[in-house]
Motif scaffolding. Structure first.
Motif, PDB file in Angstrom:
ATOM      1  N   VAL A 129       5.913  20.751  -2.087  1.00 56.49           N
ATOM      2  CA  VAL A 129       5.902  19.463  -1.397  1.00 56.49           C
ATOM      3  C   VAL A 129       7.224  19.251  -0.672  1.00 56.49           C
ATOM      4  O   VAL A 129       8.295  19.478  -1.218  1.00 56.49           O
ATOM      5  N   SER A 130       7.165  18.788   0.572  1.00 53.74           N
ATOM      6  CA  SER A 130       8.378  18.617   1.368  1.00 53.74           C
ATOM      7  C   SER A 130       9.020  17.254   1.124  1.00 53.74           C
ATOM      8  O   SER A 130       8.417  16.339   0.565  1.00 53.74           O
ATOM      9  N   ARG A 131      10.250  17.104   1.604  1.00 50.41           N
ATOM     10  CA  ARG A 131      11.013  15.875   1.401  1.00 50.41           C
ATOM     11  C   ARG A 131      10.354  14.675   2.059  1.00 50.41           C
ATOM     12  O   ARG A 131      10.442  13.558   1.548  1.00 50.41           O
ATOM     13  N   VAL A 132       9.676  14.872   3.206  1.00 53.57           N
ATOM     14  CA  VAL A 132       9.090  13.730   3.922  1.00 53.57           C
ATOM     15  C   VAL A 132       7.989  13.046   3.113  1.00 53.57           C
ATOM     16  O   VAL A 132       7.651  11.895   3.368  1.00 53.57           O
ATOM     17  N   LEU A 133       7.436  13.762   2.139  1.00 50.35           N
ATOM     18  CA  LEU A 133       6.447  13.131   1.267  1.00 50.35           C
ATOM     19  C   LEU A 133       7.142  12.298   0.203  1.00 50.35           C
ATOM     20  O   LEU A 133       6.774  11.159  -0.050  1.00 50.35           O
ATOM     21  N   MET A 134       8.181  12.856  -0.398  1.00 53.39           N
ATOM     22  CA  MET A 134       8.814  12.208  -1.530  1.00 53.39           C
ATOM     23  C   MET A 134       9.756  11.072  -1.133  1.00 53.39           C
ATOM     24  O   MET A 134      10.043  10.200  -1.942  1.00 53.39           O
ATOM     25  N   LEU A 187       0.825  -1.205   0.000  1.00 47.80           N
ATOM     26  CA  LEU A 187       0.000   0.000   0.000  1.00 47.80           C
ATOM     27  C   LEU A 187       0.859   1.254   0.000  1.00 47.80           C
ATOM     28  O   LEU A 187       0.535   2.242  -0.670  1.00 47.80           O
ATOM     29  N   ALA A 188       1.969   1.236   0.740  1.00 45.66           N
ATOM     30  CA  ALA A 188       2.863   2.398   0.783  1.00 45.66           C
ATOM     31  C   ALA A 188       3.444   2.676  -0.596  1.00 45.66           C
ATOM     32  O   ALA A 188       3.518   3.837  -1.028  1.00 45.66           O
ATOM     33  N   ASP A 189       3.850   1.618  -1.298  1.00 40.87           N
ATOM     34  CA  ASP A 189       4.380   1.793  -2.657  1.00 40.87           C
ATOM     35  C   ASP A 189       3.314   2.358  -3.587  1.00 40.87           C
ATOM     36  O   ASP A 189       3.587   3.242  -4.413  1.00 40.87           O
ATOM     37  N   MET A 190       2.106   1.832  -3.466  1.00 40.92           N
ATOM     38  CA  MET A 190       1.002   2.296  -4.311  1.00 40.92           C
ATOM     39  C   MET A 190       0.687   3.765  -4.041  1.00 40.92           C
ATOM     40  O   MET A 190       0.524   4.569  -4.962  1.00 40.92           O
ATOM     41  N   ILE A 191       0.621   4.136  -2.755  1.00 41.28           N
ATOM     42  CA  ILE A 191       0.310   5.516  -2.382  1.00 41.28           C
ATOM     43  C   ILE A 191       1.431   6.448  -2.827  1.00 41.28           C
ATOM     44  O   ILE A 191       1.184   7.541  -3.354  1.00 41.28           O
ATOM     45  N   SER A 192       2.683   6.034  -2.640  1.00 39.92           N
ATOM     46  CA  SER A 192       3.826   6.852  -3.045  1.00 39.92           C
ATOM     47  C   SER A 192       3.807   7.108  -4.545  1.00 39.92           C
ATOM     48  O   SER A 192       4.030   8.241  -4.999  1.00 39.92           O
ATOM     49  N   GLU A 193       3.528   6.072  -5.313  1.00 36.66           N
ATOM     50  CA  GLU A 193       3.478   6.213  -6.773  1.00 36.66           C
ATOM     51  C   GLU A 193       2.395   7.201  -7.203  1.00 36.66           C
ATOM     52  O   GLU A 193       2.621   8.067  -8.039  1.00 36.66           O
ATOM     53  N   ARG A 194       1.229   7.108  -6.572  1.00 38.64           N
ATOM     54  CA  ARG A 194       0.121   8.001  -6.937  1.00 38.64           C
ATOM     55  C   ARG A 194       0.403   9.448  -6.524  1.00 38.64           C
ATOM     56  O   ARG A 194       0.074  10.382  -7.244  1.00 38.64           O
ATOM     57  N   LEU A 195       1.017   9.634  -5.355  1.00 39.43           N
ATOM     58  CA  LEU A 195       1.321  10.993  -4.912  1.00 39.43           C
ATOM     59  C   LEU A 195       2.383  11.633  -5.804  1.00 39.43           C
ATOM     60  O   LEU A 195       2.299  12.828  -6.114  1.00 39.43           O
ATOM     61  N   GLN A 196       3.355  10.850  -6.238  1.00 34.67           N
ATOM     62  CA  GLN A 196       4.375  11.398  -7.125  1.00 34.67           C
ATOM     63  C   GLN A 196       3.781  11.751  -8.485  1.00 34.67           C
ATOM     64  O   GLN A 196       4.171  12.748  -9.094  1.00 34.67           O
ATOM     65  N   GLU A 197       2.831  10.946  -8.942  1.00 37.84           N
ATOM     66  CA  GLU A 197       2.132  11.276 -10.188  1.00 37.84           C
ATOM     67  C   GLU A 197       1.345  12.570 -10.029  1.00 37.84           C
ATOM     68  O   GLU A 197       1.257  13.385 -10.956  1.00 37.84           O
ATOM     69  N   LEU A 198       0.776  12.774  -8.846  1.00 39.52           N
ATOM     70  CA  LEU A 198       0.015  13.985  -8.579  1.00 39.52           C
ATOM     71  C   LEU A 198       0.931  15.209  -8.613  1.00 39.52           C
ATOM     72  O   LEU A 198       0.587  16.249  -9.176  1.00 39.52           O
ATOM     73  N   VAL A 199       2.104  15.079  -8.007  1.00 41.66           N
ATOM     74  CA  VAL A 199       3.073  16.177  -8.020  1.00 41.66           C
ATOM     75  C   VAL A 199       3.464  16.521  -9.460  1.00 41.66           C
ATOM     76  O   VAL A 199       3.532  17.697  -9.847  1.00 41.66           O
ATOM     77  N   LYS A 200       3.712  15.488 -10.270  1.00 40.33           N
ATOM     78  CA  LYS A 200       4.087  15.723 -11.666  1.00 40.33           C
ATOM     79  C   LYS A 200       2.955  16.395 -12.440  1.00 40.33           C
ATOM     80  O   LYS A 200       3.185  17.228 -13.306  1.00 40.33           O
ATOM     81  N   ALA A 201       1.712  16.017 -12.121  1.00 40.52           N
ATOM     82  CA  ALA A 201       0.562  16.608 -12.815  1.00 40.52           C
ATOM     83  C   ALA A 201       0.486  18.111 -12.569  1.00 40.52           C
ATOM     84  O   ALA A 201      -0.010  18.865 -13.411  1.00 40.52           O
TER      85      ALA A 201
END
Length: 222
Positions: free
Chosen positions: A167-172, A146-160
């Motif tokens: 966004v801070s480092r603790v997210l990425m 789930l962590a990998d899935m959530i991380s992937e989606r959040l990074q896609e959101l940042v790119k969008a």
């Protein structure tokens, strides 16, 4: 669509194995049971078990994978719809504003409701795996997936948003996705242990709002 006798036999055998697996976890705990015991309890041969699963760990992960395939598909649709409704071209848009918008404007996303409905439908399985007699190995792998899935989606959101969200480092670096994943697993576990005191929609809303609150606050951490 009709199913061949072979398909029906496969489904029946897999159901017998899975039902036996759940019953044995409830009775003796995940760590104590063996493939031989699962096969014997299911009244199938060990050969039949190994035809579909490598071992008990493979069995439990296949059960989980079936769930996440559906979850991923539903969340991908939700994410696309959510992004299409947001004003991606507004320079003033920030990460905090984005999740404040999500809390206030977007109702509880249907995929979250469907996730908890799925858990309720297979309550015996999840109570067995996540409960005191369950599998710490499964919990660890569920959180990691789930962590990998959530991380992937959040990074896609940042790119969008072209990376312009503050966004801070603790997210990425994976810290926040790991905590959100743990929160989801713990929410499911608590909900089942308490006898599902809230409906699937209610518990989905509570988790969604907690998640949005965490994500909204992340930029203030550094």
């Amino acid at each position: 669509m009709s199913h061949s006798p072979g398909d029906l036999r496969v489904r029946r055998t897999q159901k017998l194995i899975r039902d036996a697996f759940i019953a044995l976890i409830e009775e003796r705990g995940f760590d104590a049971i063996t493939v031989g015991e699962i096969a014997s309890h299911a009244m199938v041969s060990r050969t039949a078990f190994y035809r579909y699963y490598e071992d008990k760990y493979d069995l439990v992960m296949k059960l989980f994978e079936e769930t996440v395939i559906t979850i991923n598909r539903d969340f991908d649709v939700f994410r696309r719809d959510a992004l299409s409704t947001a004003d991606l071209k507004t320079p003033a848009q920030s990460w905090t504003q984005l999740f404040k918008y999500a809390e206030e404007v977007i109702p509880t996303p249907l995929p979250y409701v469907e996730l908890f409905e799925h858990v309720a439908k297979y309550e015996r399985l999840y109570r067995a795996l996540l409960g005191k007699r369950g599998s710490s190995w499964f919990v660890m792998n569920m959180r990691a997936y789930l962590a990998d899935m959530i991380s992937e989606r959040l990074q896609e959101l940042v790119k969008a948003f072209n990376g312009n969200l503050g966004v801070s480092r603790v997210l990425m670096d994976g810290f926040v996705p790991a905590q959100i994943a743990a929160l989801l697993v713990d929410t499911i576990t608590w909900w089942l242990e308490q006898g599902r005191p809230y409906t699937s929609r209610q518990i989905a809303m509570y988790y969604y709002r907690m998640m949005c609150s965490i994500l909204k606050d992340v930029p203030t951490w550094e």
